[in-house]
Design a protein around this motif. Sequence first.
Motif, PDB file in Angstrom:
ATOM      1  N   ASP A  17       0.806  -1.217   0.000  1.00  0.00           N
ATOM      2  CA  ASP A  17       0.000   0.000   0.000  1.00  0.00           C
ATOM      3  C   ASP A  17       0.842   1.271   0.000  1.00  0.00           C
ATOM      4  OD1 ASP A  17      -2.337  -1.511   0.094  1.00  0.00           O
ATOM      5  OD2 ASP A  17      -2.370  -1.553   2.294  1.00  0.00           O
ATOM      6  N   HIS A  18       2.148   1.120   0.116  1.00  0.00           N
ATOM      7  CA  HIS A  18       3.022   2.286   0.180  1.00  0.00           C
ATOM      8  C   HIS A  18       3.474   2.703  -1.213  1.00  0.00           C
ATOM      9  CE1 HIS A  18       6.089   5.078   1.426  1.00  0.00           C
ATOM     10  NE2 HIS A  18       7.022   4.389   0.793  1.00  0.00           N
ATOM     11  N   VAL A  19       3.233   3.961  -1.563  1.00  0.00           N
ATOM     12  CA  VAL A  19       3.661   4.504  -2.848  1.00  0.00           C
ATOM     13  C   VAL A  19       5.039   5.131  -2.650  1.00  0.00           C
ATOM     14  CG1 VAL A  19       3.158   6.101  -4.719  1.00  0.00           C
ATOM     15  CG2 VAL A  19       1.289   4.940  -3.525  1.00  0.00           C
ATOM     16  N   ALA A  20       6.067   4.489  -3.195  1.00  0.00           N
ATOM     17  CA  ALA A  20       7.434   4.979  -3.025  1.00  0.00           C
ATOM     18  C   ALA A  20       7.783   6.043  -4.064  1.00  0.00           C
ATOM     19  CB  ALA A  20       8.422   3.823  -3.116  1.00  0.00           C
ATOM     20  N   VAL A  21       7.336   5.831  -5.299  1.00  0.00           N
ATOM     21  CA  VAL A  21       7.590   6.771  -6.392  1.00  0.00           C
ATOM     22  C   VAL A  21       6.254   7.027  -7.080  1.00  0.00           C
ATOM     23  CG1 VAL A  21       8.874   7.212  -8.507  1.00  0.00           C
ATOM     24  CG2 VAL A  21       9.925   5.859  -6.685  1.00  0.00           C
ATOM     25  N   ASP A  22       5.897   8.301  -7.183  1.00  0.00           N
ATOM     26  CA  ASP A  22       4.526   8.637  -7.567  1.00  0.00           C
ATOM     27  C   ASP A  22       4.491   9.570  -8.779  1.00  0.00           C
ATOM     28  OD1 ASP A  22       1.791   8.850  -7.548  1.00  0.00           O
ATOM     29  OD2 ASP A  22       1.676  10.103  -5.753  1.00  0.00           O
ATOM     30  N   GLY A  23       4.861   9.030  -9.949  1.00  0.00           N
ATOM     31  CA  GLY A  23       4.719   9.791 -11.191  1.00  0.00           C
ATOM     32  C   GLY A  23       5.837  10.764 -11.476  1.00  0.00           C
ATOM     33  N   LEU A  24       7.088  10.334 -11.307  1.00  0.00           N
ATOM     34  CA  LEU A  24       8.227  11.224 -11.541  1.00  0.00           C
ATOM     35  C   LEU A  24       8.452  11.479 -13.025  1.00  0.00           C
ATOM     36  CD1 LEU A  24      11.071  10.161  -9.066  1.00  0.00           C
ATOM     37  CD2 LEU A  24       9.252  11.839  -8.761  1.00  0.00           C
ATOM     38  N   ASP A  25       8.767  12.733 -13.356  1.00  0.00           N
ATOM     39  CA  ASP A  25       9.171  13.142 -14.703  1.00  0.00           C
ATOM     40  C   ASP A  25      10.464  13.942 -14.590  1.00  0.00           C
ATOM     41  OD1 ASP A  25       6.774  12.123 -15.733  1.00  0.00           O
ATOM     42  OD2 ASP A  25       5.769  14.064 -15.668  1.00  0.00           O
ATOM     43  N   PHE A  26      11.488  13.563 -15.349  1.00  0.00           N
ATOM     44  CA  PHE A  26      12.688  14.386 -15.449  1.00  0.00           C
ATOM     45  C   PHE A  26      13.574  13.869 -16.573  1.00  0.00           C
ATOM     46  CE2 PHE A  26      13.692  11.133 -12.241  1.00  0.00           C
ATOM     47  CZ  PHE A  26      14.912  10.636 -12.669  1.00  0.00           C
ATOM     48  N   ILE A  33      25.811  16.962 -14.596  1.00  0.00           N
ATOM     49  CA  ILE A  33      25.801  16.437 -13.228  1.00  0.00           C
ATOM     50  C   ILE A  33      24.437  16.774 -12.638  1.00  0.00           C
ATOM     51  CG2 ILE A  33      26.905  16.448 -10.974  1.00  0.00           C
ATOM     52  CD1 ILE A  33      29.466  17.424 -12.308  1.00  0.00           C
ATOM     53  N   PHE A  34      23.658  15.750 -12.346  1.00  0.00           N
ATOM     54  CA  PHE A  34      22.254  15.901 -11.960  1.00  0.00           C
ATOM     55  C   PHE A  34      22.069  15.407 -10.538  1.00  0.00           C
ATOM     56  CE2 PHE A  34      17.776  14.560 -11.873  1.00  0.00           C
ATOM     57  CZ  PHE A  34      17.151  15.648 -12.466  1.00  0.00           C
ATOM     58  N   GLY A  35      21.643  16.287  -9.653  1.00  0.00           N
ATOM     59  CA  GLY A  35      21.455  15.920  -8.258  1.00  0.00           C
ATOM     60  C   GLY A  35      20.025  15.509  -7.952  1.00  0.00           C
ATOM     61  N   ILE A  36      19.878  14.504  -7.104  1.00  0.00           N
ATOM     62  CA  ILE A  36      18.565  14.102  -6.602  1.00  0.00           C
ATOM     63  C   ILE A  36      18.599  14.220  -5.086  1.00  0.00           C
ATOM     64  CG2 ILE A  36      16.829  12.280  -6.470  1.00  0.00           C
ATOM     65  CD1 ILE A  36      17.912  11.104  -9.025  1.00  0.00           C
ATOM     66  N   LEU A  37      17.808  15.154  -4.550  1.00  0.00           N
ATOM     67  CA  LEU A  37      17.758  15.401  -3.116  1.00  0.00           C
ATOM     68  C   LEU A  37      16.398  15.022  -2.565  1.00  0.00           C
ATOM     69  CD1 LEU A  37      19.425  18.952  -2.826  1.00  0.00           C
ATOM     70  CD2 LEU A  37      20.507  16.701  -2.615  1.00  0.00           C
ATOM     71  N   ALA A 198      26.567  20.010  -8.902  1.00  0.00           N
ATOM     72  CA  ALA A 198      25.385  19.773  -9.735  1.00  0.00           C
ATOM     73  C   ALA A 198      25.102  20.929 -10.685  1.00  0.00           C
ATOM     74  CB  ALA A 198      24.161  19.519  -8.852  1.00  0.00           C
ATOM     75  N   ASP A 199      24.806  20.587 -11.942  1.00  0.00           N
ATOM     76  CA  ASP A 199      24.326  21.573 -12.905  1.00  0.00           C
ATOM     77  C   ASP A 199      22.836  21.835 -12.685  1.00  0.00           C
ATOM     78  OD1 ASP A 199      26.788  21.777 -14.488  1.00  0.00           O
ATOM     79  OD2 ASP A 199      26.364  19.703 -15.032  1.00  0.00           O
ATOM     80  N   ARG A 200      22.108  20.786 -12.418  1.00  0.00           N
ATOM     81  CA  ARG A 200      20.678  20.881 -12.096  1.00  0.00           C
ATOM     82  C   ARG A 200      20.369  19.854 -11.020  1.00  0.00           C
ATOM     83  NH1 ARG A 200      16.702  19.391 -15.465  1.00  0.00           N
ATOM     84  NH2 ARG A 200      18.103  18.012 -16.629  1.00  0.00           N
ATOM     85  N   LEU A 201      19.215  20.031 -10.366  1.00  0.00           N
ATOM     86  CA  LEU A 201      18.807  19.045  -9.379  1.00  0.00           C
ATOM     87  C   LEU A 201      17.295  19.058  -9.228  1.00  0.00           C
ATOM     88  CD1 LEU A 201      18.022  20.577  -6.415  1.00  0.00           C
ATOM     89  CD2 LEU A 201      20.465  21.050  -6.520  1.00  0.00           C
ATOM     90  N   ILE A 202      16.798  17.974  -8.656  1.00  0.00           N
ATOM     91  CA  ILE A 202      15.392  17.899  -8.260  1.00  0.00           C
ATOM     92  C   ILE A 202      15.343  17.585  -6.780  1.00  0.00           C
ATOM     93  CG2 ILE A 202      14.457  17.237 -10.520  1.00  0.00           C
ATOM     94  CD1 ILE A 202      14.444  14.322  -9.556  1.00  0.00           C
ATOM     95  N   VAL A 203      14.277  18.055  -6.135  1.00  0.00           N
ATOM     96  CA  VAL A 203      13.992  17.679  -4.750  1.00  0.00           C
ATOM     97  C   VAL A 203      12.746  16.800  -4.776  1.00  0.00           C
ATOM     98  CG1 VAL A 203      13.394  18.478  -2.430  1.00  0.00           C
ATOM     99  CG2 VAL A 203      15.022  19.782  -3.830  1.00  0.00           C
ATOM    100  N   GLY A 207       7.812  10.734  -3.025  1.00  0.00           N
ATOM    101  CA  GLY A 207       7.740  10.165  -4.360  1.00  0.00           C
ATOM    102  C   GLY A 207       7.428  11.127  -5.467  1.00  0.00           C
ATOM    103  N   LYS A 208       7.351  12.430  -5.168  1.00  0.00           N
ATOM    104  CA  LYS A 208       7.030  13.427  -6.177  1.00  0.00           C
ATOM    105  C   LYS A 208       8.138  14.475  -6.261  1.00  0.00           C
ATOM    106  CE  LYS A 208       1.980  13.188  -5.452  1.00  0.00           C
ATOM    107  NZ  LYS A 208       1.557  12.799  -6.800  1.00  0.00           N
ATOM    108  N   VAL A 209       8.344  15.021  -7.453  1.00  0.00           N
ATOM    109  CA  VAL A 209       9.262  16.140  -7.620  1.00  0.00           C
ATOM    110  C   VAL A 209       8.552  17.413  -7.171  1.00  0.00           C
ATOM    111  CG1 VAL A 209      10.570  17.548  -9.249  1.00  0.00           C
ATOM    112  CG2 VAL A 209      10.502  15.067  -9.540  1.00  0.00           C
ATOM    113  N   VAL A 210       9.100  18.085  -6.149  1.00  0.00           N
ATOM    114  CA  VAL A 210       8.476  19.310  -5.653  1.00  0.00           C
ATOM    115  C   VAL A 210       9.141  20.558  -6.224  1.00  0.00           C
ATOM    116  CG1 VAL A 210       7.659  18.214  -3.549  1.00  0.00           C
ATOM    117  CG2 VAL A 210       9.902  19.320  -3.555  1.00  0.00           C
ATOM    118  N   VAL A 211      10.373  20.441  -6.704  1.00  0.00           N
ATOM    119  CA  VAL A 211      11.024  21.573  -7.344  1.00  0.00           C
ATOM    120  C   VAL A 211      12.182  21.053  -8.186  1.00  0.00           C
ATOM    121  CG1 VAL A 211      12.674  22.038  -5.479  1.00  0.00           C
ATOM    122  CG2 VAL A 211      11.932  23.919  -6.959  1.00  0.00           C
ATOM    123  N   GLU A 212      12.479  21.764  -9.264  1.00  0.00           N
ATOM    124  CA  GLU A 212      13.597  21.415 -10.151  1.00  0.00           C
ATOM    125  C   GLU A 212      14.288  22.691 -10.589  1.00  0.00           C
ATOM    126  OE1 GLU A 212      14.393  19.324 -14.553  1.00  0.00           O
ATOM    127  OE2 GLU A 212      12.482  19.046 -13.512  1.00  0.00           O
TER     128      GLU A 212
END
Length: 284
Positions: A17-26, A33-37, A198-203, A207-212
């Motif tokens: 029942d746990h959603v770990a990743v919920d519709g990521l786009d990137f 160099i791409f950071g994931i925070l 990092a050149d770019r990153l997502i937070v 399970g969702k990207v809240v900012v890029e």
Amino acid sequence: MTETAVRVRGLRKTYGDHVAVDGLDFDIRRGEIFGILGPNGAGKSTTVEILEGHRKRDAGEVDVLGEDPAHPSRPWKSRIGIVWQNEVVAGEFTVGETVRHFARYFPNPRDPEEIIDLVGLSEKTNDRVGSLSGGQRRRVDVAVGVIGRPELLFLDEPTTGFDPAARRQFWGLIRSLADGGTSIVLTSHYLDEVEALADRLIVVVKGKVVVEGDPATLGGRATAQATVSCLGPDGPMERRTDSPTRVVNELAAHFNGEIPELTVSRPSLEDIYLGLIKEQETAA
């Protein structure tokens, strides 16, 4: 850097029942160099494991170096480099034996002695890995991860245990790889490291990207109010302002010249990151 190395659309992964990743786009570009925070449990590790081909997704489209990592070919695997969060190298072999051994798995490896020098272990070449300190063993992991000239390199907390000088040397290696066209995915709790590399990153939160964006402008950082601080007659003084130059000029006139202990700062990447996490937690 227009060619895409990684393309992710609608990525989803659940555990019961746990959603770990919920519709990521990137997207990740070649040589970027791409950071994931994100906080613990945000879905970062699951996302990276899917990109590496070590975990199956439930839904979405994933293209990594032109292939679906869910069905990796042998040549595709040789184009990927991974520095795991946990140590993976056996301790009974020497540093030189270990790096030379892993070099044989790749069609066009880098020179093992060069890599050993780049990670700062030249003086430990003939020492057994098991006799090294934790930070030195971590450097062996890094050497193994980059020995095959990867087109895409995954770095999971790569400099844990490094001393400041070794971290800076490692940063230089990573930048040189990116300059040579290697795409790099970086996850790290050292936000100064992410900011430096990092050149770019997502937070990612829940399970969702809240900012890029890029580290300098993420979350409105570049336009956020500055804080002007100094030592006044009655102790420390601090003022937040959109016009720091004007405030500094006013203080200079007030002090008739030099301003004691003057500092002018804007929010750090860590400030912005922690604010985003708090905002998401409050919204929930």
